[in-house]
Scaffold this motif. Structure first.
Motif, PDB file in Angstrom:
ATOM      1  N   ARG A  57       0.900  -1.260   0.007  1.00 46.84           N
ATOM      2  CA  ARG A  57      -0.228   0.158  -0.130  1.00 46.84           C
ATOM      3  C   ARG A  57       0.808   1.328  -0.082  1.00 46.84           C
ATOM      4  NH1 ARG A  57      -3.082   0.863  -2.722  1.00 46.84           N
ATOM      5  NH2 ARG A  57      -3.650   2.962  -1.719  1.00 46.84           N
ATOM      6  N   ASN A  61       0.514   3.991  -2.765  1.00 43.40           N
ATOM      7  CA  ASN A  61       0.403   5.531  -2.441  1.00 43.40           C
ATOM      8  C   ASN A  61       1.439   6.275  -3.129  1.00 43.40           C
ATOM      9  OD1 ASN A  61       0.492   7.732  -0.229  1.00 43.40           O
ATOM     10  ND2 ASN A  61      -1.584   7.185  -0.490  1.00 43.40           N
ATOM     11  N   GLU A  64       0.324   6.634  -6.620  1.00 45.23           N
ATOM     12  CA  GLU A  64      -0.771   7.207  -7.018  1.00 45.23           C
ATOM     13  C   GLU A  64      -0.437   8.673  -6.826  1.00 45.23           C
ATOM     14  OE1 GLU A  64      -3.333   3.604  -5.059  1.00 45.23           O
ATOM     15  OE2 GLU A  64      -3.092   5.558  -3.727  1.00 45.23           O
ATOM     16  N   ASN A  65       0.208   9.342  -6.092  1.00 43.78           N
ATOM     17  CA  ASN A  65       0.450  10.524  -5.869  1.00 43.78           C
ATOM     18  C   ASN A  65       1.619  11.458  -6.813  1.00 43.78           C
ATOM     19  OD1 ASN A  65      -1.451  11.318  -3.511  1.00 43.78           O
ATOM     20  ND2 ASN A  65      -0.646   9.696  -2.688  1.00 43.78           N
TER      21      ASN A  65
END
Length: 135
Positions: A57, A61, A64-65
């Motif tokens: 995760r 993350n 994703e950012n």
């Protein structure tokens, strides 16, 4: 010498690469020890032990950012407006790495709140940068 903006951009990419390497090493170890088949990993990491889930995760993350952060930093570089981003660039990178490290350590309520604090810092910095470009 690289500017803080360029260093932060490279740092965000390097951190994402580092996390994917860690994930690759973890999964490779599970395969080599016979604990998992190479084709038996759930992309979400939900099928792994606690640290493996958090690592999966954490990496997700980051990627994703990364596009939004990278776009803003690249815009600053491309338009020669690094003066807008240089001042907070290292704080932004530190908050990104801090968020990841806290996530890797624990998902207890306290650590989730700390992680959220690091996330809020990043969002606020992105908003300051965007505002500064428009003003």
């Amino acid at each position: 010498m690289m500017t803080p903006t360029a260093t932060t951009l490279l740092g965000l990419v390097a951190w994402s690469v580092f996390l994917v390497l860690c994930l690759g090493f973890l999964r490779s170890a599970l395969v080599m020890t016979g604990k998992r088949a190479a084709n038996a990993f759930n992309p979400s990491g939900e099928d792994m032990e606690a640290f493996g889930k958090r690592l999966t995760r954490t990496h997700a993350n980051c990627y994703e950012n990364l596009p939004v952060s990278a776009a803003i930093l690249l815009y600053a570089i491309a338009t020669n407006q690094m003066g807008v981003t240089d001042g907070l660039a290292y704080i932004f990178l530190g908050a990104r790495i801090g968020q990841s490290l806290v996530h890797l350590i624990s998902t207890s309520r306290t650590f989730v709140l700390i992680r959220f604090g690091f996330f809020v810092i990043q969002i606020l910095i992105l908003l300051v940068w965007l505002y500064s470009f428009f003003v």
